[in-house]
Write an enzyme that holds these catalytic residues in place. Structure first.
Site, PDB file in Angstrom:
ATOM      1  NE  ARG A 123      -3.922  -2.073   2.213  1.00 23.50           N
ATOM      2  CZ  ARG A 123      -3.662  -3.123   2.998  1.00 23.50           C
ATOM      3  NH1 ARG A 123      -2.622  -3.127   3.801  1.00 23.50           N
ATOM      4  NH2 ARG A 123      -4.469  -4.158   2.957  1.00 23.50           N
ATOM      5  CE  LYS A 145       0.214  13.456 -15.125  1.00 22.10           C
ATOM      6  NZ  LYS A 145      -0.021  13.816 -16.538  1.00 22.10           N
ATOM      7  CD  GLU A 187       8.906  16.689 -22.671  1.00 21.39           C
ATOM      8  OE1 GLU A 187       8.132  17.631 -22.386  1.00 21.39           O
ATOM      9  OE2 GLU A 187       8.518  15.614 -23.192  1.00 21.39           O
ATOM     10  CE  LYS A 229       5.994  17.320 -14.293  1.00 22.12           C
ATOM     11  NZ  LYS A 229       6.222  16.063 -14.979  1.00 22.12           N
ATOM     12  CD  GLU A 239      -2.846  16.316 -17.193  1.00 25.82           C
ATOM     13  OE1 GLU A 239      -1.894  15.654 -16.748  1.00 25.82           O
ATOM     14  OE2 GLU A 239      -3.177  16.336 -18.388  1.00 25.82           O
ATOM     15  NE  ARG A 243       1.232  16.862 -13.685  1.00 25.08           N
ATOM     16  CZ  ARG A 243       1.726  16.032 -12.777  1.00 25.08           C
ATOM     17  NH1 ARG A 243       1.165  15.938 -11.591  1.00 25.08           N
ATOM     18  NH2 ARG A 243       2.770  15.280 -13.053  1.00 25.08           N
ATOM     19  CG  ASN A 247      -0.400  17.086 -21.710  1.00 24.25           C
ATOM     20  OD1 ASN A 247       0.529  16.339 -21.436  1.00 24.25           O
ATOM     21  ND2 ASN A 247      -1.537  17.086 -21.042  1.00 24.25           N
ATOM     22  CG  HIS A 250       3.294  16.265 -25.004  1.00 23.75           C
ATOM     23  ND1 HIS A 250       4.055  17.412 -24.938  1.00 23.75           N
ATOM     24  CD2 HIS A 250       3.984  15.323 -24.304  1.00 23.75           C
ATOM     25  CE1 HIS A 250       5.143  17.169 -24.223  1.00 23.75           C
ATOM     26  NE2 HIS A 250       5.132  15.916 -23.827  1.00 23.75           N
ATOM     27  CG  HIS A 254       1.045  11.708 -27.422  1.00 29.60           C
ATOM     28  ND1 HIS A 254       0.225  12.282 -26.470  1.00 29.60           N
ATOM     29  CD2 HIS A 254       2.233  11.489 -26.808  1.00 29.60           C
ATOM     30  CE1 HIS A 254       0.901  12.400 -25.332  1.00 29.60           C
ATOM     31  NE2 HIS A 254       2.113  11.928 -25.512  1.00 29.60           N
ATOM     32  CG  HIS A 267       7.982  11.708 -25.474  1.00 31.88           C
ATOM     33  ND1 HIS A 267       6.635  11.676 -25.744  1.00 31.88           N
ATOM     34  CD2 HIS A 267       8.169  12.715 -24.577  1.00 31.88           C
ATOM     35  CE1 HIS A 267       6.033  12.622 -25.035  1.00 31.88           C
ATOM     36  NE2 HIS A 267       6.939  13.266 -24.314  1.00 31.88           N
TER      37      HIS A 267
HETATM   38  N1  LIG Z   1       5.881  10.269 -15.097  1.00 34.56           N
HETATM   39  C1  LIG Z   1       5.893  11.308 -15.883  1.00 34.56           C
HETATM   40  O1  LIG Z   1       5.445  12.401 -15.538  1.00 34.56           O
HETATM   41  C2  LIG Z   1       6.511  11.168 -17.238  1.00 34.56           C
HETATM   42  C3  LIG Z   1       6.785  12.305 -18.000  1.00 34.56           C
HETATM   43  C4  LIG Z   1       7.437  12.148 -19.215  1.00 34.56           C
HETATM   44  C5  LIG Z   1       7.783  10.882 -19.652  1.00 34.56           C
HETATM   45  N2  LIG Z   1       7.492   9.792 -18.894  1.00 34.56           N
HETATM   46  C6  LIG Z   1       7.892   8.452 -19.315  1.00 34.56           C
HETATM   47  O2  LIG Z   1       9.307   8.417 -19.353  1.00 34.56           O
HETATM   48  C7  LIG Z   1       9.702   7.432 -20.308  1.00 34.56           C
HETATM   49  C8  LIG Z   1      10.805   7.994 -21.168  1.00 34.56           C
HETATM   50  O3  LIG Z   1      11.889   8.334 -20.334  1.00 34.56           O
HETATM   51  P1  LIG Z   1      13.356   8.541 -20.922  1.00 34.56           P
HETATM   52  O4  LIG Z   1      13.279   9.452 -22.073  1.00 34.56           O
HETATM   53  O5  LIG Z   1      14.212   8.853 -19.787  1.00 34.56           O
HETATM   54  O6  LIG Z   1      13.670   7.114 -21.566  1.00 34.56           O
HETATM   55  P2  LIG Z   1      14.385   5.797 -20.991  1.00 34.56           P
HETATM   56  O7  LIG Z   1      14.105   5.617 -19.566  1.00 34.56           O
HETATM   57  O8  LIG Z   1      14.003   4.707 -21.916  1.00 34.56           O
HETATM   58  O9  LIG Z   1      15.933   6.142 -21.187  1.00 34.56           O
HETATM   59  C9  LIG Z   1      16.457   6.307 -22.488  1.00 34.56           C
HETATM   60  C10 LIG Z   1      17.665   5.396 -22.726  1.00 34.56           C
HETATM   61  O10 LIG Z   1      18.798   5.932 -22.055  1.00 34.56           O
HETATM   62  C11 LIG Z   1      19.396   4.941 -21.225  1.00 34.56           C
HETATM   63  N3  LIG Z   1      20.035   5.662 -20.127  1.00 34.56           N
HETATM   64  C12 LIG Z   1      19.444   6.212 -19.048  1.00 34.56           C
HETATM   65  N4  LIG Z   1      20.321   6.932 -18.345  1.00 34.56           N
HETATM   66  C13 LIG Z   1      21.507   6.827 -18.983  1.00 34.56           C
HETATM   67  C14 LIG Z   1      22.788   7.372 -18.753  1.00 34.56           C
HETATM   68  N5  LIG Z   1      23.006   8.228 -17.757  1.00 34.56           N
HETATM   69  N6  LIG Z   1      23.798   7.027 -19.604  1.00 34.56           N
HETATM   70  C15 LIG Z   1      23.547   6.213 -20.656  1.00 34.56           C
HETATM   71  N7  LIG Z   1      22.348   5.698 -20.946  1.00 34.56           N
HETATM   72  C16 LIG Z   1      21.334   6.009 -20.114  1.00 34.56           C
HETATM   73  C17 LIG Z   1      18.252   4.055 -20.867  1.00 34.56           C
HETATM   74  O11 LIG Z   1      18.695   2.788 -20.417  1.00 34.56           O
HETATM   75  C18 LIG Z   1      17.494   3.996 -22.187  1.00 34.56           C
HETATM   76  O12 LIG Z   1      18.112   3.098 -23.056  1.00 34.56           O
HETATM   77  C19 LIG Z   1       8.463   7.028 -21.079  1.00 34.56           C
HETATM   78  O13 LIG Z   1       8.038   5.766 -20.620  1.00 34.56           O
HETATM   79  C20 LIG Z   1       7.443   8.083 -20.688  1.00 34.56           C
HETATM   80  O14 LIG Z   1       6.121   7.605 -20.687  1.00 34.56           O
HETATM   81  C21 LIG Z   1       6.867   9.916 -17.702  1.00 34.56           C
HETATM   82 ZN   LIG Z   2       6.716  14.837 -22.936  1.00 37.10          ZN
END
Ligand SMILES: NC(=O)c1ccc[n+]([C@@H]2O[C@H](COP(=O)([O-])OP(=O)(O)OC[C@H]3O[C@@H](n4cnc5c(N)ncnc54)[C@H](O)[C@@H]3O)[C@@H](O)[C@H]2O)c1
Ligand SMILES: [Zn+2]
Length: 360
Positions: A123, A145, A187, A229, A239, A243, A247, A250, A254, A267
């Site tokens: 929990r 999130k 971003e 943020k 949101e 918030r 987007n 986006h 998307h 992305h």
């Molecule tokens: N929770 C939220 O508010 C929110 C907001 C935006 C995006 N997201 C989510 O985040 C995800 C995308 O995140 P991301 O862009 O970080 O992608 P990711 O986590 O896939 O990382 C990108 C790549 O970089 C590698 N990597 C990470 N750190 C590294 C480092 N320091 N050195 C070398 N390689 C490294 C990872 O292993 C991966 O291969 C998506 O799933 C998206 O839905 C969530």
């Molecule tokens: Zn984004």
């Protein structure tokens, strides 16, 4: 050597938390200890990031009764309920109790899965974010999130669950592939466009330093992004309104991601092209000066980002994919547009003809 460069606070009453930005923060034992709950820790990472920083983080932990390393395969395709199941299996098998701390070490994928594991395990247990991509440092690690994907939709299973602290160690970015760095810059630019004109102008002057990972400008850009943020999340955690402005770009983005297949366009790349489209639409729909278009495209290009949608996407394909996006409310497409740089708002009265003209 550890250098704490900025500390921000996300104000959410008793769920408020600090966001630390600096160098070698992974190794800051004293700071880390402050946010551990009990004598158990599980570090969730992936097979790319764990070998890079796992040992450093582990050695910064004080003496614990139990430390578990959970190393996930790398990739968005593992952001699933199955992965979550493996995490629960390990936590239970090794005897983690309600006073354990889950630490997410990695990009947004690791942060989102680990965050939902922390929200749901017994929990809810103490949770710390150690984001290692620029995108996760300026976006996903802040705001609470958490989610995994379902075969019928991205981020469909999740929770709002705030961490106890966010540790942003800018040194981790040195191993990040340049394309991932650029995706994170999309971003960063977004925060300027939607709510911080001075920051947006500043970015034009510092974009090459950011790509070169110069520590002063980099820490500054991360700080400005996170404080933008944090301000939005503090006002509208779930949101209900404000918030949604995050987007910006986006809905178009998307559609591009879906059309190209996830992973072909990152992305941030899709969001960059989406922001260029939304800004163009803002000229005709909101009276944004047309003279803002060329500088934005220059900034995106200088950041290593696309400024145009893929050649092979038709207006019809865009419109169909955008109608399916979750931002459609009561059949009306809601878009975020700009009245001015730094002044975004939600509009739901863009005509199909205007979209057609934009996308053709
Ligand atoms: N929770 C939220 O508010 C929110 C907001 C935006 C995006 N997201 C989510 O985040 C995800 C995308 O995140 P991301 O862009 O970080 O992608 P990711 O986590 O896939 O990382 C990108 C790549 O970089 C590698 N990597 C990470 N750190 C590294 C480092 N320091 N050195 C070398 N390689 C490294 C990872 O292993 C991966 O291969 C998506 O799933 C998206 O839905 C969530
Ligand atoms: Zn984004």
């Amino acid at each position: 050597m550890t250098v704490l460069m900025h500390t921000l606070h996300l104000e959410l009453g008793e769920r408020s938390y600090p966001i630390y930005i600096g160098r070698e923060l992974l190794a800051d034992a004293a700071l880390l200890s402050r946010h551990l709950a009990g004598r158990q820790v599980a570090i969730i990472s992936n097979e790319t990031v764990a070998p890079l920083f796992g040992d450093k983080l582990r050695s910064a932990l004080p003496e614990m009764d139990l430390v578990t390393d959970i190393v996930l395969p790398d990739g968005e395709q593992y952001k699933t309920m199955e992965t979550l199941g493996h995490i629960y299996d390990r936590l239970l098998a090794e005897g983690h109790n309600r006073s354990t701390t889950i630490i997410a070490l990695g990009g947004g994928v690791v942060g989102d899965v680990a965050g939902f594991a922390a929200a749901s395990y017994q929990r809810g247990v103490n949770f710390i974010q150690v984001p290692t991509t620029l995108l996760s440092q300026v976006d996903s690690s802040v705001g609470g999130k958490t989610a995994v994907n379902h075969s019928l939709g991205k981020n469909m299973i999740g929770a709002f669950y705030q961490p106890a602290a966010v540790f942003i160690d800018i040194d981790t970015l040195h191993s990040l592939p340049p394309r991932e760095l650029s995706a994170g810059l999309a971003e960063v630019i977004k925060y300027g466009l939607i709510g911080d004109e001075p920051f947006y102008r500043w970015l034009h002057d510092h974009i090459s330093q950011l790509r070169a990972l110069e520590e002063g400008p980099l820490a500054e850009a991360i700080e400005r992004s996170c404080s933008n943020k944090a301000r939005v999340v503090a006002e509208d955690e779930r949101e209900a309104g404000l918030r949604a402005l995050l987007n910006f770009g986006h809905t178009f983005g998307h559609a591009i991601e879906t059309a190209q297949g996830y992973g072909n366009w990152l992305h941030g790349e899709a969001v960059a092209a989406g922001m260029a489209l939304a800004t163009r639409l803002s000229v005709s729909h909101c009276g944004l000066p047309e003279s803002e278009l060329a500088p934005l495209e220059e900034l995106l290009s200088a950041a290593g980002l696309p400024t145009r949608a893929p050649e092979d996407m038709s207006a019809a394909q865009f419109l169909e994919l955008m109608q399916r996006d979750k931002k459609v409310v009561d059949g009306r497409l809601r878009l975020i547009l700009l009245d001015a740089i730094g002044a975004a708002r939600v509009v739901d009265d863009v005509s199909a003809e205007a979209l057609q003209a934009l996308l053709s």
